[in-house]
Design an enzyme around this catalytic site. Structure first.
Site, PDB file in Angstrom:
ATOM      1  N   ASP A 252      59.877  53.396  32.367  1.00  0.00           N
ATOM      2  CA  ASP A 252      60.386  52.060  32.704  1.00  0.00           C
ATOM      3  C   ASP A 252      61.903  52.065  32.568  1.00  0.00           C
ATOM      4  O   ASP A 252      62.500  53.087  32.222  1.00  0.00           O
ATOM      5  CB  ASP A 252      59.730  50.978  31.815  1.00  0.00           C
ATOM      6  CG  ASP A 252      59.503  49.686  32.596  1.00  0.00           C
ATOM      7  OD1 ASP A 252      60.468  49.191  33.208  1.00  0.00           O
ATOM      8  OD2 ASP A 252      58.363  49.176  32.581  1.00  0.00           O
TER       9      ASP A 252
ATOM     10  N   HIS B 174      61.996  49.561  38.379  1.00  0.00           N
ATOM     11  CA  HIS B 174      61.760  49.945  36.978  1.00  0.00           C
ATOM     12  C   HIS B 174      62.164  51.405  36.742  1.00  0.00           C
ATOM     13  O   HIS B 174      61.500  52.137  36.005  1.00  0.00           O
ATOM     14  CB  HIS B 174      60.295  49.732  36.571  1.00  0.00           C
ATOM     15  CG  HIS B 174      59.934  48.290  36.352  1.00  0.00           C
ATOM     16  ND1 HIS B 174      60.364  47.574  35.249  1.00  0.00           N
ATOM     17  CD2 HIS B 174      59.184  47.417  37.079  1.00  0.00           C
ATOM     18  CE1 HIS B 174      59.894  46.325  35.323  1.00  0.00           C
ATOM     19  NE2 HIS B 174      59.183  46.200  36.432  1.00  0.00           N
TER      20      HIS B 174
ATOM     21  N   GLU C  20      57.933  44.351  40.816  1.00  0.00           N
ATOM     22  CA  GLU C  20      59.230  43.764  40.478  1.00  0.00           C
ATOM     23  C   GLU C  20      60.437  44.552  40.996  1.00  0.00           C
ATOM     24  O   GLU C  20      61.441  44.680  40.307  1.00  0.00           O
ATOM     25  CB  GLU C  20      59.339  43.601  38.943  1.00  0.00           C
ATOM     26  CG  GLU C  20      58.268  42.684  38.388  1.00  0.00           C
ATOM     27  CD  GLU C  20      58.317  42.514  36.875  1.00  0.00           C
ATOM     28  OE1 GLU C  20      58.056  41.400  36.414  1.00  0.00           O
ATOM     29  OE2 GLU C  20      58.591  43.496  36.147  1.00  0.00           O
TER      30      GLU C  20
HETATM   31  C1  TNX Z   1      55.752  41.877  33.749  1.00  0.00           C
HETATM   32  S1  TNX Z   1      53.166  43.128  34.544  1.00  0.00           S
HETATM   33  C2  TNX Z   1      55.846  43.248  33.935  1.00  0.00           C
HETATM   34  C3  TNX Z   1      56.223  44.103  32.798  1.00  0.00           C
HETATM   35  C4  TNX Z   1      56.576  43.306  31.575  1.00  0.00           C
HETATM   36  C5  TNX Z   1      55.587  42.172  31.398  1.00  0.00           C
HETATM   37  C6  TNX Z   1      55.785  41.377  30.146  1.00  0.00           C
HETATM   38  C7  TNX Z   1      54.119  43.933  35.378  1.00  0.00           C
HETATM   39  C8  TNX Z   1      53.557  44.690  36.448  1.00  0.00           C
HETATM   40  N1  TNX Z   1      55.433  43.886  35.079  1.00  0.00           N
HETATM   41  O1  TNX Z   1      57.275  44.940  33.201  1.00  0.00           O
HETATM   42  O2  TNX Z   1      56.548  44.133  30.474  1.00  0.00           O
HETATM   43  O3  TNX Z   1      55.687  41.301  32.514  1.00  0.00           O
HETATM   44  O4  TNX Z   1      54.689  40.511  29.909  1.00  0.00           O
END
Ligand code: TNX
Length: 534
Positions: A195, A266, A329
């Protein structure tokens, strides 16, 4: 729960030591079918345990280990099929549970117990059930009601995701977690290893990944040496030997380890180590902040060559059919700002950055398919068109999962609203830091993985469920245990028990028997749910 009739009321023959009597079996997850019968069975140190072959012996050994931990008594394992009709028999039997790959049949009679399954995996789950049955009472001699159980899981994917990127855990802690998962009949460990805040896989070909990408300087006081005020980095990665060890340890407990290598977003820790593979060519630090970050992989051939090399290393370590490539994301600002990315898009005739992400993931999917693996990604991999054969992990609610199932793709349900264990579980002031929204145990329990808007045919694409342990707020194993236990018990029942057998009040009645089992294995489960119930 099931058709429980009469309870075991026989009295023990007089010379035997005092025994604890299980009034009502407290099994978690509740089995598919259970029928209580006449009489009861006594287990103590003298009870012989028969195992006819190597697979049955491995299962019997795990059973003995669990009995030793919870009740301080093992029983002796012997070779053979227990024709004497006394004691406990573990048997691989092609006739038993043949059509359910993880199923088993368990018979408890006043004189003997038979656990049978068509394979070792099913037999192991039968052993877990028998152990729970006998450990529903404390002590070295226990008497449990006679019964007949036919059991098999509702879903083939019964998962837990652990984020070892934001904070990482020791190999011993991970093994404790794997042990606990197996005792809840969970079978998939999704290991989030990369990450923005850290790269945790040793790479032989690109050592800067773990050397540079594995270290960040925490914000605030945590990132400073208390005496000198010098920066104090938070560093760690798993060596390839350690990873092989974890994968083998999990396999012995019938758990598949699914690795995650996040892309195209990420990736700040990767770009910190190898800036030439980022979209802009700049060198960021490994991030020490939570939340969504802008760094994206480039889309040129050098970058794909790098990603494929790293994937090759990962594939060699993880035999799992599924490889998780993230996909979540990925804000597209850097792709918009990068002249070389824009030029590549024109060259490929790709209209926008969403289409570019779809093209990117399809390319990785083709690579993995060529290696005989299957791509799994967060639900953003649907955007701009999903890659053929890709499996979707639905985290932003169930919508992504529904869309994927409707288009014939497989799905694992893991909605943040119900299955994120980094959310707090109660309003108690004794909750440790966590994300502010609450996911109480009952909410986990009530999650229904197959949305009723799906047809039966579409519903078959729901492979199962998974809870996610994101660790921004979980610096310590203690906090992780608080977050995971006992909500993992609710998850287990969502994943295993037929929908029509689920009953929260009944689950709460069985939960107290689970707590001494946790204590026996040194698991510091959360007390807060019980404060609320009191
Ligand atoms: C969203 S869930 C994210 C993570 C974070 C999390 C915290 C997801 C696919 N991405 O990178 O750690 O929220 O709750």
């Amino acid at each position: 729960l099931a058709a429980c009739g009469r309870q075991g009321t026989e009295t023990a023959p007089s010379p035997l030591p005092a025994e604890a009597v299980v009034a009502k079996p407290a099994l978690i997850p509740a089995p598919m079918r259970m029928e209580q019968r006449e009489g009861s069975f006594r287990f103590d140190a003298a009870t012989p345990i028969f195992a006819a072959d190597a697979a049955a012996r491995r299962v019997a050994a795990r059973f003995a280990e669990m009995m030793a931990a919870t009740n301080g008594v093992e029983g002796g394992i012997r070779d053979g099929s227990g024709d004497a009709r006394e004691g406990i028999v573990f048997a691989i039997d092609p006739e038993a549970s043949a059509d359910a790959p993880e199923g088993y049949v368990l018979d408890v009679t006043p004189t003997h117990v038979r656990v049978a399954a068509s394979n070792e995996r099913g037999l192991f789950y039968g052993a877990v059930t028998l152990w729970q049955l006998l450990s529903s009472a404390q002590g070295q001699a226990v008497r449990t009601p006679a019964l007949h159980i036919e059991d098999a899981p509702r879903f083939g994917w019964r998962g837990l995701m652990l984020d070892s990127a934001r904070h990482f855990q020791s190999i011993d802690e991970i093994k404790q977690l794997l042990d606990a998962m197996a005792r809840h009949k969970l079978n998939t460990f999704h290991w989030h290893l990369t990450d923005d805040q850290g790269w945790r896989i040793e790479s032989l070909k690109y050592p800067r990944l773990h050397e540079v990408g594995g270290c960040r300087i925490p914000a605030g006081e945590a990132g400073l040496e208390p005496r000198t005020g010098e920066p104090r980095p938070y560093c760690g990665y798993y060596t390839q030997d350690q990873i092989r060890d974890v994968v083998a340890y999990a396999a012995e407990r019938h758990i598949t380890v699914v690795p995650e290598f996040d892309m195209p977003g990420h990736v700040q820790a990767v770009v910190a180590a190898y800036p030439q593979y980022g979209s802009l060519g700049d060198t960021p630090p490994v991030s020490n902040e939570w939340g969504v970050h802008p760094y994206l992989f480039n889309v040129d051939e050098d970058t794909f060559g790098f990603i494929e090399d790293v994937l090759d290393e990962i594939l060699a370590l993880f035999p799992s059919q599924y490889i998780h490539i993230g996909g979540d994301e990925a804000v597209k600002d850097q792709w918009q700002a990068s002249a070389s990315v824009q030029a590549r898009m024109r060259e490929l005739g790709i209209a926008d950055e969403t289409a570019l992400q779809s093209w990117f993931i399809k390319r990785i999917e083709a690579y993995l398919s060529g290696k005989g693996r299957r791509l799994l990604g967060w639900d953003e991999i649907l955007d701009g068109g999903i890659a053929p054969n890709a499996t979707v992990m639905s985290w932003r609610g169930t919508e992504g999962g529904i869309a994927a199932a409707r288009s014939g793709h497989d799905v694992v349900m893991t909605p943040g609203s119900h299955l994120y264990l980094d959310f707090l579980q109660t309003a108690s002031p004794n909750e440790p830091p966590g994300r502010p929204v609450q996911v109480p145990m009952e909410k986990v329990y009530d999650f229904e993985p197959v949305p009723d808007v799906l047809t039966a045919e579409q519903g078959r694409h729901i492979l199962g469920v998974q809870a996610n342990v994101w660790t921004e707020h979980m610096r310590t194993w203690e906090r992780m245990q608080h977050a995971i236990f006992p909500r993992i018990a609710a998850l287990a029942e969502v994943a295993w028990t037929p929908a029509e057998r689920k009953d929260y009040a009944d689950f709460l009645a069985r939960l107290p028997a689970q707590l001494p089992r946790y204590r026996a294995f040194g698991i510091a489960y959360a007390q807060t749910p019980f404060e609320v119930m009191a």
